[in-house]
Scaffold this motif. Sequence first.
Motif: not given
Length: 455
Positions: A247-259
């Motif tokens: 979950p941390r990886a999915l959250a970190m990766g997705t948020i980074a890409v969206v920003v």
Amino acid sequence: MPSAATSHLERRLSAYDAAAVVVSNVIGSGILFMPAIVAGMAGHPGAMLAVWLAGGILAFAGAMAYAELAALRPRSGGEYVYLREAFGPLAAFLTGWASFVAGFSGAIAATSMGLVGLLDRFFPGVGNSTPWVSLPLGVISLSLSPQQLLAIVIIVSLSVVHGLGLGPGRVVQNALALVKVMALVVFVAAGLSFGQGTTAHFIASPTATWTVSGLLLALIPVMFSYSGWNAAAYIAEEVKDPGRNVPRALAMGTIAVVVLFVAMNVVYLYALDVQAMAAVEVRVVDAAAQVLFGPGAATMLVVVGIFIALGTISANVFAGPRVYYAMARDGLFLRAAAQVNPRTQTPLAAIVAQAVWCVVLVLTGTFAQLVNYTGFTVVLFAGIAVLALFVLRRREPDAPRPFKALGYPVAPALFVVASAAMVVNAIWREPLPSLAGVAILATGVPVYWLFQRAR
């Protein structure tokens, strides 16, 4: 070190390793090309930025649904596992079949050919597409040109890197992901700091209009640009403490890409107004860079494109074989692909199988059609996988869930509805390519029954 092949992968990846796979999967040609299409559909600067943000929110909702599923079933394979648990083996096999035939392999082949085109800028001649030899085989033909040969070398080289073990593969993957992110961060910072743009482009002209239907259409290329946000789920079996780290990886990766994606669109708007962006016939990043920094920026952007392409190929080479490995363990793929190599602790046979098929696609030149025809299946199966969350919540209400999807049930329901709308729209707008994609998917049914009989 075990003396014989096993069927279990080692948990050696951290949350940051898995997040790097997400970042490398998502950051590809989409953010370099798609903003022009989105600008034409949105027709308004505020609406354009809003649709990129909305797409990012949907991707995050999907990522959080996958996070719960991956924590509940921390196995390799991603949606193959979730569809198998919720809807049965045939539905699961079809998503794996689409991944092997086109989803991962087609993307690897297409990106490798595109990468050679970029390398031709520095090494003239390597991108020559004139065949040295050609062998007609009925409806298709095999050919080999300098461009195809170098694309094959790239595919084989990265397959070897990831086949050697998680150590070399992780180092290469993390380095490429870091270069991708830093390159885009530098582009954004430089563009807004001393680029020759104007904030006037953020103010809509009196004639600029937007419609709800236009924004819904614009959401389709946006979501395709965000595709890959679920990549960490494919490697969940190799992540340490998956209930916490996936979950941390999915959250970190997705948020980074969206920003990053929203920031890139801000820079594009700073350089070009919506109408000019919609009229761009080359990569938007090239047109924006020329305005911001002058024509000398073209060479720099080619280098950035090379690293973006390398990272995308590497991430797909890494993630794809984990799906076939999961299928093989269920007897639904080549038997050897179910084994973990005792020396490298990787699904080596699955990596080799994918590399061989990628080479075939390059030699036959069929990758472009496959990717075009089956593009909608990426959205289709992601939507069905998120739908599996509702099924498993109802069927296994008391199962231990180390992580629960944020915003349940509203956020995952919105994702499912948006995915269904995009699939229906793709079929309605492009019925013939979509029909070809359905036909390719349907070829998996007899293959499934053959594997079932062999079991």
